[in-house]
Design a protein around this motif. Sequence first.
Motif, PDB file in Angstrom:
ATOM      1  N   ASP A   1      -8.540  -2.098   5.762  1.00 25.82           N
ATOM      2  CA  ASP A   1      -9.687  -2.963   5.534  1.00 25.82           C
ATOM      3  C   ASP A   1      -9.672  -4.185   6.437  1.00 25.82           C
ATOM      4  O   ASP A   1      -9.823  -5.318   5.983  1.00 25.82           O
ATOM      5  N   GLU A   2      -9.442  -3.929   7.717  1.00 27.98           N
ATOM      6  CA  GLU A   2      -9.401  -5.031   8.687  1.00 27.98           C
ATOM      7  C   GLU A   2     -10.819  -5.465   9.040  1.00 27.98           C
ATOM      8  O   GLU A   2     -11.729  -4.652   9.081  1.00 27.98           O
ATOM      9  N   SER A   3     -10.999  -6.741   9.348  1.00 28.21           N
ATOM     10  CA  SER A   3     -12.318  -7.230   9.760  1.00 28.21           C
ATOM     11  C   SER A   3     -12.581  -6.784  11.207  1.00 28.21           C
ATOM     12  O   SER A   3     -11.641  -6.615  11.977  1.00 28.21           O
TER      13      SER A   3
ATOM     14  N   THR B   1      -9.653   1.065   9.026  1.00 26.13           N
ATOM     15  CA  THR B   1     -10.422   1.347   7.807  1.00 26.13           C
ATOM     16  C   THR B   1      -9.514   1.280   6.582  1.00 26.13           C
ATOM     17  O   THR B   1      -9.852   0.660   5.569  1.00 26.13           O
TER      18      THR B   1
ATOM     19  N   GLU C   1       0.874  -1.178   0.000  1.00 25.58           N
ATOM     20  CA  GLU C   1       0.000   0.000   0.000  1.00 25.58           C
ATOM     21  C   GLU C   1       0.904   1.219   0.000  1.00 25.58           C
ATOM     22  O   GLU C   1       1.703   1.388   0.929  1.00 25.58           O
TER      23      GLU C   1
ATOM     24  N   LYS D   1      -9.984  -6.468  14.353  1.00 27.18           N
ATOM     25  CA  LYS D   1      -9.863  -5.108  14.871  1.00 27.18           C
ATOM     26  C   LYS D   1      -9.903  -5.095  16.397  1.00 27.18           C
ATOM     27  O   LYS D   1      -8.984  -4.656  17.048  1.00 27.18           O
TER      28      LYS D   1
END
Length: 257
Positions: free
Chosen positions: A236-238, A233, A4, A242
Amino acid sequence: MDVEKIAIISGKGGVGKTTISANLGSVMAHVLGRDVTIIDTDISSSHLGVHLGFHQNPATINSVLKGEHDLEESVYEHETGVKIVPGALNFEDTKDVDVHGIPKLAAEFEDDTDVLLFDCSPGLDRETSAAIRSADKALYVARPSFTSVIDVIRTQSLVEELAKDSVGVVLNMVRNKKYEVTRNEIESFTEMDVVGTVPYDTNVEKSAAQGTPVTIYDPHCRASRAIEELAITLLDESPDRKRSSVFRTIREAVPRL
Ligand SMILES: Nc1ncnc2c1ncn2[C@@H]1O[C@H](COP(=O)(O)OP(=O)(O)OP(=O)(O)O)[C@@H](O)[C@H]1O
Ligand SMILES: [Mg+2]
């Protein structure tokens, strides 16, 4: 997983780019277990190292770009695990730096890191352009004021011109006063989502004075919680990961908890 590569930009100065960069990087490394490197691309007014307690850095992005040090020498690891390439603090070292070398320098991290953050300079100068070119996407930081939003919109044009994506806006130093530009107004003006809202919190300044990320200084304060949410966010963690990872790892990090 692809790396990223996110440029943290604003147009306007003093809105919290370095604060957000340093703390996002710390949380992503320490709480979410990612290999994170932050590059200080604010070549002429660098502060990233100071935010993380690195005051004496023989090798910097400036000296690497000038050919005086190897890139590996300019990478410093913070106790949270986040790695940084700081900028120089003295005026002499800001001279004769060719910022066009930033994308090539940044590309050297691609095989070794999950997340590469660029702490950008204010304004839309060559340093900012070089950082945006080095990244895949831009994350905008704004205060809830019209001048800040205008500068985000101006910066968006540069990002579009360079054919990069925009992740959204982080609204920082929010006090929930009547005179502040609202989240809805910002989303409507910029046509981007507000992906995080960080309140004005004196713990941020207290932690900065100590050269410690606020997310370590006081993991439970309002600003820390907001920055953790933002990191989650962005990566994009579940929700399951989290909650468990945030509390487990912050306890490990801060023994007094
Ligand atoms: N959420 C916050 N609450 C309180 N103070 C904050 C917050 N975010 C940032 N600050 C403070 O605001 C000041 C400016 O922050 P910072 O240096 O991160 O901005 P910047 O956008 O990187 O500035 P520059 O454009 O000069 O690089 C610092 O003193 C910092 O501690
Ligand atoms: Mg800064």
